[in-house]
Motif scaffolding. Structure first.
Motif, PDB file in Angstrom:
ATOM      1  N   ARG A  11       9.467  -8.894  36.277  1.00 17.88           N
ATOM      2  CA  ARG A  11       7.930  -9.506  36.384  1.00 17.88           C
ATOM      3  C   ARG A  11       7.062  -8.776  36.441  1.00 17.88           C
ATOM      4  NH1 ARG A  11       8.323 -14.690  33.764  1.00 17.88           N
ATOM      5  NH2 ARG A  11      10.429 -15.064  33.090  1.00 17.88           N
ATOM      6  N   GLY A  12       7.413  -8.008  37.464  1.00 18.79           N
ATOM      7  CA  GLY A  12       7.026  -6.884  37.806  1.00 18.79           C
ATOM      8  C   GLY A  12       5.836  -8.009  39.060  1.00 18.79           C
ATOM      9  N   LEU A  13       6.522  -8.609  39.726  1.00 21.79           N
ATOM     10  CA  LEU A  13       6.320  -9.313  40.902  1.00 21.79           C
ATOM     11  C   LEU A  13       6.619  -8.890  42.329  1.00 21.79           C
ATOM     12  CD1 LEU A  13       7.000 -12.849  39.456  1.00 21.79           C
ATOM     13  CD2 LEU A  13       4.533 -11.341  39.741  1.00 21.79           C
ATOM     14  N   ALA A  14       7.695  -8.176  42.440  1.00 27.68           N
ATOM     15  CA  ALA A  14       7.463  -7.320  43.131  1.00 27.68           C
ATOM     16  C   ALA A  14       8.650  -5.960  43.360  1.00 27.68           C
ATOM     17  CB  ALA A  14       9.133  -8.477  44.223  1.00 27.68           C
ATOM     18  N   ARG A  15       8.859  -5.038  44.016  1.00 26.93           N
ATOM     19  CA  ARG A  15       9.135  -3.585  43.891  1.00 26.93           C
ATOM     20  C   ARG A  15      10.973  -3.859  44.514  1.00 26.93           C
ATOM     21  NH1 ARG A  15       6.301   0.519  46.280  1.00 26.93           N
ATOM     22  NH2 ARG A  15       5.272  -1.347  47.439  1.00 26.93           N
ATOM     23  N   ILE A  40       5.787  -6.728  47.798  1.00 22.76           N
ATOM     24  CA  ILE A  40       6.100  -6.753  48.460  1.00 22.76           C
ATOM     25  C   ILE A  40       7.930  -6.402  47.750  1.00 22.76           C
ATOM     26  CG2 ILE A  40       9.279  -9.001  48.458  1.00 22.76           C
ATOM     27  CD1 ILE A  40       7.120 -10.592  47.194  1.00 22.76           C
ATOM     28  N   ILE A  41       8.895  -5.389  48.540  1.00 23.85           N
ATOM     29  CA  ILE A  41       9.237  -4.774  49.055  1.00 23.85           C
ATOM     30  C   ILE A  41      10.847  -5.388  49.377  1.00 23.85           C
ATOM     31  CG2 ILE A  41      10.802  -2.476  49.635  1.00 23.85           C
ATOM     32  CD1 ILE A  41       8.618  -1.279  49.748  1.00 23.85           C
ATOM     33  N   PRO A  57       1.049   0.007  46.529  1.00 22.52           N
ATOM     34  CA  PRO A  57       1.851  -0.597  45.378  1.00 22.52           C
ATOM     35  C   PRO A  57       1.426  -1.122  44.238  1.00 22.52           C
ATOM     36  CG  PRO A  57       1.235  -1.744  47.557  1.00 22.52           C
ATOM     37  CD  PRO A  57       0.801  -0.417  47.472  1.00 22.52           C
ATOM     38  N   PRO A  58       2.327  -1.880  43.229  1.00 27.40           N
ATOM     39  CA  PRO A  58       1.610  -2.353  42.421  1.00 27.40           C
ATOM     40  C   PRO A  58       1.366  -3.819  42.379  1.00 27.40           C
ATOM     41  CG  PRO A  58       3.871  -3.090  41.850  1.00 27.40           C
ATOM     42  CD  PRO A  58       3.191  -2.399  43.124  1.00 27.40           C
ATOM     43  N   VAL A  59      -0.242  -4.052  42.206  1.00 24.08           N
ATOM     44  CA  VAL A  59      -0.257  -5.771  41.828  1.00 24.08           C
ATOM     45  C   VAL A  59      -0.383  -6.601  40.940  1.00 24.08           C
ATOM     46  CG1 VAL A  59      -2.803  -7.011  41.363  1.00 24.08           C
ATOM     47  CG2 VAL A  59      -2.919  -4.673  42.133  1.00 24.08           C
ATOM     48  N   ALA A  60       0.560  -7.218  42.367  1.00 26.67           N
ATOM     49  CA  ALA A  60       2.108  -7.873  41.142  1.00 26.67           C
ATOM     50  C   ALA A  60       0.499  -9.589  40.420  1.00 26.67           C
ATOM     51  CB  ALA A  60       2.123  -9.335  42.344  1.00 26.67           C
ATOM     52  N   ARG A  61       1.047  -9.682  39.627  1.00 25.31           N
ATOM     53  CA  ARG A  61      -0.110 -10.674  38.303  1.00 25.31           C
ATOM     54  C   ARG A  61       1.192 -11.681  38.551  1.00 25.31           C
ATOM     55  NH1 ARG A  61      -4.255  -7.911  37.892  1.00 25.31           N
ATOM     56  NH2 ARG A  61      -3.752  -6.071  37.059  1.00 25.31           N
ATOM     57  N   THR A  62       0.806 -12.161  39.347  1.00 26.07           N
ATOM     58  CA  THR A  62       1.330 -14.417  39.515  1.00 26.07           C
ATOM     59  C   THR A  62       0.404 -15.021  38.510  1.00 26.07           C
ATOM     60  OG1 THR A  62       0.002 -14.857  41.307  1.00 26.07           O
ATOM     61  CG2 THR A  62       1.764 -13.961  42.105  1.00 26.07           C
ATOM     62  N   GLU A  63      -0.098 -15.309  37.143  1.00 23.41           N
ATOM     63  CA  GLU A  63      -0.237 -15.945  36.463  1.00 23.41           C
ATOM     64  C   GLU A  63       0.345 -16.768  35.863  1.00 23.41           C
ATOM     65  OE1 GLU A  63      -0.833 -12.481  35.848  1.00 23.41           O
ATOM     66  OE2 GLU A  63      -3.481 -12.414  36.638  1.00 23.41           O
ATOM     67  N   GLY A  64       0.132 -18.019  35.876  1.00 20.99           N
ATOM     68  CA  GLY A  64       1.172 -18.995  35.065  1.00 20.99           C
ATOM     69  C   GLY A  64       2.341 -19.736  35.995  1.00 20.99           C
ATOM     70  N   LEU A  65       2.537 -19.101  37.537  1.00 19.05           N
ATOM     71  CA  LEU A  65       3.017 -19.653  38.675  1.00 19.05           C
ATOM     72  C   LEU A  65       2.238 -20.223  39.329  1.00 19.05           C
ATOM     73  CD1 LEU A  65       5.062 -16.314  39.595  1.00 19.05           C
ATOM     74  CD2 LEU A  65       5.503 -18.265  38.081  1.00 19.05           C
ATOM     75  N   SER A  66       2.355 -21.782  39.102  1.00 20.14           N
ATOM     76  CA  SER A  66       2.536 -23.223  40.743  1.00 20.14           C
ATOM     77  C   SER A  66       2.869 -22.689  42.087  1.00 20.14           C
ATOM     78  CB  SER A  66       2.178 -24.365  39.687  1.00 20.14           C
ATOM     79  OG  SER A  66       2.149 -25.109  40.300  1.00 20.14           O
ATOM     80  N   PHE A  67       1.925 -23.209  42.606  1.00 17.83           N
ATOM     81  CA  PHE A  67       2.318 -22.653  44.442  1.00 17.83           C
ATOM     82  C   PHE A  67       1.945 -23.994  45.189  1.00 17.83           C
ATOM     83  CE2 PHE A  67       1.580 -18.199  43.179  1.00 17.83           C
ATOM     84  CZ  PHE A  67       2.686 -17.594  43.212  1.00 17.83           C
ATOM     85  N   ASP A  68       1.821 -25.022  43.974  1.00 22.24           N
ATOM     86  CA  ASP A  68       1.254 -25.437  45.107  1.00 22.24           C
ATOM     87  C   ASP A  68       2.610 -27.043  45.194  1.00 22.24           C
ATOM     88  OD1 ASP A  68       1.088 -26.596  42.149  1.00 22.24           O
ATOM     89  OD2 ASP A  68      -0.259 -27.785  42.477  1.00 22.24           O
TER      90      ASP A  68
END
Length: 524
Positions: free
Chosen positions: A459-463, A437-438, A483-494
């Protein structure tokens, strides 16, 4: 329990219909022939009959006609793979309640059966209809509130048999998402947000006070007629311009419906929100008129409950559901490479033209041999003049330009990069899909998008680029950088599923209390 007679000689179809209806707490008796149907009608009593025309050893319409007085007022649905004026005419002469041509969707059959078996039984009778929910989303700039409610509504109707969800929407485009069984909407006259707490009529040439009165009366009429068991309000505790306060006050006097406030994780600057809620009485409305607050996010991403003082207003009654997104599977994207497919999304589109125009200009600065493919979604709320200008410019650059899409997740799945503002839905759909994401946050009227962009970047999730530093050159450099790889560990998307589960729990409790009241209430 509702008793259904299914007269059908095709074993596979009969089995599928039985499973579908029994999943809705209905008891289905299967008759596989005309003779079995005659016997069942002679010895049994049913709330509804589903009859095929061609039964191998006889004609379903003739069997129903011969049953005559034994059926009484029992509704009959005729099903056939031989749809013709002749068969429809015969069916109407019986008469039947409905005629279904095969093939038909089982969801359509369930809705029809539910409707035919829950109609009022006439004067002096008390019939229990299915549970009902009202979802309120005021949407004046974007589509975020309605989109969240829509995702939760779909999960909820799949979870609760016989449920009806009526959505009160303020979006100028109405309910732009695809229709779904069990879900309908009432369009409120549109409002436009001018600034923090300031609104005007969106289309009608009326002052805000008159429009507020109109909307409030529509809402009150919906509640009086629909009598919901549960109310889910998105974002505005008292409704825009306090239009929900009358129905919330009635709820306090009548003990129905259950009321739940749904909030995205980031609202605005926390201190500003707390001060405003105290000054304008919103904190008191939340504490006195709501049973629970549901935060559409993860506590580890942003501590909304404490930041906005919600836990102090409703101690022990604040939940984090996780992020509300469209279910989908993330795509594996190769690391260390420039994107070959870029998606530019304007969200609702009301104020998205500057970002889209800059993205097109950025693409034009890249040599043709290195240019990635680009798709632009302007958003359904963009002014027509600007949408036409963006579409014409996109065509000259060979860019695909769409007004809106029903399924953003599918475009994100195919993209290597998303360029967007920092609205809740677009950002979280991209995170769920693992799409880099930008983001360029909106300047106002609230600080929500700026805070979200800063939190994502930290948190390194977006620029992100600030609007003040957004130029075609700065965006092009960021677009073409791996782009860097976003680290979404610990986030719930449900979040949609978990929110629906919580609503279903409260709906069951409220419904049980109401059924007990109806059962013991005197009849006249």
């Amino acid at each position: 329990m509702t008793r259904i007679l299914l007269s059908e000689d095709e074993p596979v179809l009969a089995r599928n219909i039985m499973r579908s209806l029994e999943g809705c707490a209905m008891h289905v008796t299967h008759a596989a022939s005309a003779r079995e149907t005659e016997t069942a009608l002679r010895v049994g009593r049913f709330d509804l009959v589903l009859a095929d025309v061609s039964l191998g050893d006889g004609d379903g319409i003739e069997v129903i006609s011969a049953a005559g007085s034994r059926l009484g007022k029992t509704p009959v649905v005729v099903m056939t793979g031989q749809d013709s004026l002749y068969n429809r005419g015969r069916a109407e002469s019986v008469p039947v309640a409905a005629f279904l041509a095969k093939p038909f969707a089982l969801s359509r059959l369930r809705e029809l059966v539910t409707a035919l078996t829950t109609e009022n039984g006439g004067p002096g009778t008390r019939t229990m209809r299915g549970p009902s929910v009202v979802m309120y989303s005021h949407d004046t700039i974007g589509l975020g509130h309605m989109r969240r409610n829509s995702s939760i509504a779909r999960e909820l109707v799949a979870l609760v048999p016989g449920l009806s969800v009526l959505m009160l929407v303020g979006c100028p485009s109405g309910m732009i998402f695809e229709p779904h069984p069990g879900i309908d909407y009432v369009k409120l006259p549109s409002l436009t947000k001018l600034g923090r707490g300031a609104f005007q009529s969106g289309a009608l040439r009326l002052d805000a006070a008159t429009l507020r009165q109109m909307r409030s009366r529509i809402i009150d009429g919906v509640f009086e007629a629909f009598r919901p068991d549960l109310l889910l309000v998105d974002h505005e505790p008292g409704g825009v311009l306090d239009e929900l306060l009358p129905v919330l006050e009635k709820r306090r006097r009548r003990e129905r419906p259950c009321t739940i406030l749904g909030l995205r994780d980031i609202l605005d600057d926390p201190e500003r929100v707390r001060d405003a809620w105290t000054a304008n009485g919103t904190a008191q409305v939340i504490a006195n008129s709501y049973d629970r607050v549901m935060i559409y996010g993860n506590e580890g991403f942003y501590p909304s409950a404490t930041a906005y003082g919600l836990e102090a207003m409703l101690p022990g009654r604040v939940n984090y559901s996780g992020i509300v997104t469209t279910p989908g599977r993330a795509r594996t994207r190769p690391a260390g490479k420039s994107p070959r497919a870029i998606l530019v999304s304007g969200g609702g589109g009301r104020d998205a033209y500057p970002l889209i125009d800059t993205a097109l200009s950025a693409l034009a600065t890249i040599p043709r041999r290195n240019r990635p493919a680009m798709t632009v979604v302007t958003g359904p709320l963009m002014d027509e003049e600007l949408r036409i200008a963006a579409s014409a410019r996109a065509a000259r650059l060979g860019v695909v330009c769409l007004d809106s899409v029903p399924d953003l997740a599918s475009l994100l799945h195919a993209a290597d990069l998303l360029i967007t503002m920092t609205g809740y839905n677009s950002i979280n759909e991209a995170l769920a899909q693992g799409c880099p994401i930008i983001t360029v946050p909106r300047l106002g009227p609230s600080a929500e998008q700026r805070i979200r962009a800063e939190t994502l970047a930290a948190r390194g999730l977006a620029r992100h680029l600030c609007r003040e530093t957004l130029t075609p050159e700065s965006l092009a450099r960021m677009m073409m950088a791996p782009p860097p790889v976003a680290r979404t560990e610990g986030l719930s998307f449900d979040g949609a599923r978990r929110a629906a589960a919580l609503l279903a729990l409260h709906l069951t409790r409220t419904r049980s209390r109401y059924e007990e009241e109806v059962t013991h209430a005197p009849t006249h």
